[in-house]
Design an enzyme around this catalytic site. Structure first.
Site, PDB file in Angstrom:
ATOM      1  N   ASP A  94       0.852  -1.196   0.000  1.00 15.21           N
ATOM      2  CA  ASP A  94       0.000   0.000   0.000  1.00 15.21           C
ATOM      3  C   ASP A  94       0.888   1.247   0.000  1.00 15.21           C
ATOM      4  O   ASP A  94       1.711   1.423   0.905  1.00 15.21           O
ATOM      5  CB  ASP A  94      -0.853  -0.044   1.278  1.00 15.21           C
ATOM      6  N   LYS A 147      -1.058  -0.690  -4.246  1.00 18.78           N
ATOM      7  CA  LYS A 147      -2.374  -0.039  -4.207  1.00 18.78           C
ATOM      8  C   LYS A 147      -2.159   1.430  -3.885  1.00 18.78           C
ATOM      9  O   LYS A 147      -1.251   1.754  -3.105  1.00 18.78           O
ATOM     10  CB  LYS A 147      -3.257  -0.681  -3.134  1.00 18.78           C
ATOM     11  N   GLU A 155      -4.534   5.319  -3.341  1.00 20.72           N
ATOM     12  CA  GLU A 155      -5.861   5.899  -3.136  1.00 20.72           C
ATOM     13  C   GLU A 155      -6.139   6.989  -4.160  1.00 20.72           C
ATOM     14  O   GLU A 155      -5.254   7.798  -4.459  1.00 20.72           O
ATOM     15  CB  GLU A 155      -5.955   6.506  -1.721  1.00 20.72           C
ATOM     16  N   GLU A 213     -14.116   1.193  -0.434  1.00 25.43           N
ATOM     17  CA  GLU A 213     -14.238   1.187   1.027  1.00 25.43           C
ATOM     18  C   GLU A 213     -15.429   2.048   1.425  1.00 25.43           C
ATOM     19  O   GLU A 213     -15.496   3.245   1.079  1.00 25.43           O
ATOM     20  CB  GLU A 213     -12.944   1.750   1.646  1.00 25.43           C
TER      21      GLU A 213
HETATM   22  O1  KIV Z   1      -4.390   0.531   4.775  1.00 26.25           O
HETATM   23  C1  KIV Z   1      -5.314  -0.273   4.615  1.00 26.25           C
HETATM   24  O2  KIV Z   1      -5.445  -1.293   5.297  1.00 26.25           O
HETATM   25  C2  KIV Z   1      -6.276   0.035   3.581  1.00 26.25           C
HETATM   26  C3  KIV Z   1      -7.623  -0.566   3.746  1.00 26.25           C
HETATM   27  C4  KIV Z   1      -8.393   0.234   4.738  1.00 26.25           C
HETATM   28  C5  KIV Z   1      -8.307  -0.661   2.477  1.00 26.25           C
HETATM   29  O3  KIV Z   1      -5.999   0.798   2.707  1.00 26.25           O
END
Ligand code: KIV
Length: 284
Positions: free
Chosen positions: A87, A117, A119, A186
């Site tokens: 992330d 990933k 946002e 989400e």
């Molecule tokens: O950081 C995370 O766990 C996320 C989820 C809330 C989707 O981005």
């Protein structure tokens, strides 16, 4: 370690074609990754939520790339076969497409991730193009995007009104056109999530608190086992009260040590009498 085959994009799209929901969980450490691997979880997200669940911050904003890499490496050691997603933390991709590509590349090169990933939709579309153009698979994240929690007015459902919902649909279609393999939604209404799931053709949709209409589900690991002490979001289901079990165990430890019940003979190591006698004479 299990004999499980490596999960690939092919495996994931085959599940979608077969109508079998994809399973996805967050994970931040080696032992939990080991268990998730044994349980057969398809996709693991090393989320920047680790800032809250593991590091005790009040938001995800203080999390750094180095934090993310360290935890992603541990997760990969515990789960060699799940599709592992790193992330992108706050300010690792917002400043420029170059910073986005470099930091996405770190997840792949230093932590053996399969994908990243990030946002956002239209606002990050150049970054998405740049990362995908570098050969790195990207998952989008729309709806409640915690890195923008301040601008969104708190941790609240997104897209309840038609206008905001339309923007989410448009962002999703832009991400699809840019070539993301999946989009995580989400906390958007279930009908909106289902509508988008039916619209997209070349990527799949994962729901976190957004209903059953998606191709798969995500939960935050700490929420599913009662391991986050500050709150439990409504969207989470507790699958086991591990937090309570651990607290009981800790209380027993304190009381047994204080009461002289722990340790017992099986918990320590003895020394032969003759060696002990010799030690005493050596010390004389
Ligand atoms: O950081 C995370 O766990 C996320 C989820 C809330 C989707 O981005």
């Amino acid at each position: 370690m299990s004999e499980r085959k490596k999960v690939t994009l092919r495996t994931l799209f085959q599940k979608v074609a077969d109508g079998i929901p994809i399973t996805m969980l967050t994970c931040y450490d080696y032992p939990t990754a080991y268990f998730q691997e044994q349980a057969g979880v398809d996709m693991i997200l090393v989320g920047d939520s680790l800032g809250m669940t593991m590091l005790g911050y009040d938001s995800t904003l203080p999390v750094t790339m180095d934090d993310m890499i360290r935890h992603s490496q541990a997760v990969r050691r515990g789960s060699p076969n799940a599709w592992l997603i790193g992330d992108m933390p706050y300010m690792s991709y917002q400043p420029s497409t170059e910073s986005a590509i470099r930091n996405a590349g770190r997840f792949m090169a230093e932590a053996s991730c399969d994908a990243i990933k990030l946002e956002g939709g239209e606002n990050v579309i150049e970054r998405v193009h740049g990362i995908i153009g570098s050969g790195i698979p990207v998952m989008g994240h729309l709806g409640l995007t915690p890195q923008s929690v301040s601008a969104l007015g708190g941790f609240r459902v997104q897209g309840k009104g038609a206008l905001q919902a339309k923007k989410i649909v448009e962002d999703a279609l832009l991400l699809e056109q840019a070539g993301v393999f999946g989009i995580l939604f989400e906390m958007i209404p279930d009908r909106l999530c289902k509508l988008i799931t039916e619209k997209v053709k070349s990527c799949f949709v994962i729901s976190l608190g957004s209903g059953l209409g998606a191709h798969g589900q995500l939960l935050i690991y700490h929420d599913m086992f009662g391991l986050y002490p500050k709150f439990k979001p409504r969207m989470a289901k507790v699958f086991g009260e591990a937090g309570k079990v651990i607290l009981e165990g800790l209380k027993s430890y304190v009381s047994e040590v204080e009461g002289g019940e722990f340790p017992q003979e099986e918990n320590w190591f003895s020394m032969p009498d003759d060696e002990y006698e010799e030690l005493l004479s050596l010390l004389d």
